[in-house]
Write an enzyme that holds these catalytic residues in place. Sequence first.
Site, PDB file in Angstrom:
ATOM      1  N   SER A  73     -12.107   0.554   3.380  1.00 54.38           N
ATOM      2  CA  SER A  73     -11.347   0.336   4.895  1.00 54.38           C
ATOM      3  C   SER A  73     -10.545   1.548   5.153  1.00 54.38           C
ATOM      4  O   SER A  73     -10.273   2.074   4.559  1.00 54.38           O
ATOM      5  CB  SER A  73     -10.500  -0.934   4.553  1.00 54.38           C
ATOM      6  OG  SER A  73     -11.200  -2.072   4.275  1.00 54.38           O
ATOM      7  N   ARG A 122       0.995  -1.348   0.018  1.00 57.82           N
ATOM      8  CA  ARG A 122      -0.044  -0.028   0.157  1.00 57.82           C
ATOM      9  C   ARG A 122       0.917   1.198   0.015  1.00 57.82           C
ATOM     10  O   ARG A 122       0.557   2.333   0.677  1.00 57.82           O
ATOM     11  CB  ARG A 122      -1.036  -0.001   1.005  1.00 57.82           C
ATOM     12  CG  ARG A 122      -1.727  -1.061   1.270  1.00 57.82           C
ATOM     13  CD  ARG A 122      -2.897  -1.214  -0.101  1.00 57.82           C
ATOM     14  NE  ARG A 122      -3.809  -2.307  -0.131  1.00 57.82           N
ATOM     15  CZ  ARG A 122      -3.545  -3.331  -0.745  1.00 57.82           C
ATOM     16  NH1 ARG A 122      -2.426  -3.700  -1.440  1.00 57.82           N
ATOM     17  NH2 ARG A 122      -4.248  -4.468  -0.740  1.00 57.82           N
ATOM     18  N   GLU A 156      -6.047   4.843   5.855  1.00 54.27           N
ATOM     19  CA  GLU A 156      -5.540   4.659   4.648  1.00 54.27           C
ATOM     20  C   GLU A 156      -5.916   6.008   3.957  1.00 54.27           C
ATOM     21  O   GLU A 156      -5.594   6.359   2.711  1.00 54.27           O
ATOM     22  CB  GLU A 156      -6.291   3.588   3.779  1.00 54.27           C
ATOM     23  CG  GLU A 156      -5.932   2.133   4.197  1.00 54.27           C
ATOM     24  CD  GLU A 156      -6.315   1.066   2.907  1.00 54.27           C
ATOM     25  OE1 GLU A 156      -6.312   1.707   1.954  1.00 54.27           O
ATOM     26  OE2 GLU A 156      -6.305  -0.041   3.486  1.00 54.27           O
TER      27      GLU A 156
END
Length: 331
Positions: A229, A174, A319
């Site tokens: 998420s 990520r 995130e």
Amino acid sequence: MLSVQEAHERLGLVPSLQISRNEPLARHTRFALGGPASLFVDSEDEAAFLQALRLAKESGLPHLVIGLGTNLVVADQGYDGIVLRYRGGVIDSDGTQVHVQAGAALQDLVDHTTARGLKGIQAMTGIPGNVGAAIYGNAGAYGASISDVVERVRYFDGQAVRETGKAGCEFRYRGSIFKRNRLQGEPWLILSAELRMQPGDAAELMKTSAEILAVRNRKFPPEMKCAGSIFKNLILAELPAASRAEVPAEVVKGGKVPSAWFLDQVGARGLFEGGIRVADYHANTIFNVGDGTAAEVRRLVAELKRRVHERYGIDLEEEVQYIGFDSTSQP
């Protein structure tokens, strides 16, 4: 430093730009939160976008570049500066090689490649956002990441347009060099990419994609005002030994532990702060019920992080990215 009006006048001389004053950023984020940007500059033309970016920098006003706003939480008071967005979205393919502009929606790229029997990103169906953001954050799902297919990336480093191969992207879970540079200094803005896919059966790929999309839409309905998420999953080997010992083997996938597992243990499901709520069915999903605020998002995120840290000594990492907030008051 220029005034907003002076900056508007200079930007107005650039062809192929769409410019608006006091544009509500809630219209451009999936959370549907955020106050206005002083100036909002939009373009499908790469040269016009880069010229606008240079002018924004020269103005002395705060400025930033956004994509489709999937992972943004914009302050309720908005952003006192210039927000730019590049929407160039051309996708071309030649055999197994695909050229895509950064402003293309990731779903359009998935649809384009699966329909042509090009294998590699079919599992990413339903992930919102554009291709530039997907490369920036090394988006992925079901064990696949976009870094698996990236061959080259064109980007603007603040001075000139450059290219780098996959190794130069420094992909990790990520993350990428583009994401780290944004957080550490002059951002490198992705303009386009060359992807190398694998041949596959179009019917089978489209079937797989449709099945995954159905699952994703049950978890994150398209009308849901959320960023997917909210926290990154964790790498098992990097957890404190005591916390690692508590994690059941069956929840570990590919060496990673879902943040949702830790959130479940601290009673996250159903928690709410004003109009922002944790889903009853998934502890790592936070959504705006319709009248939430960005301040409430931050307070709820802070509470979830506090609970997990207090019990497990783990610092969850969001995130999402925060825009327009004082840097000293991050959750």
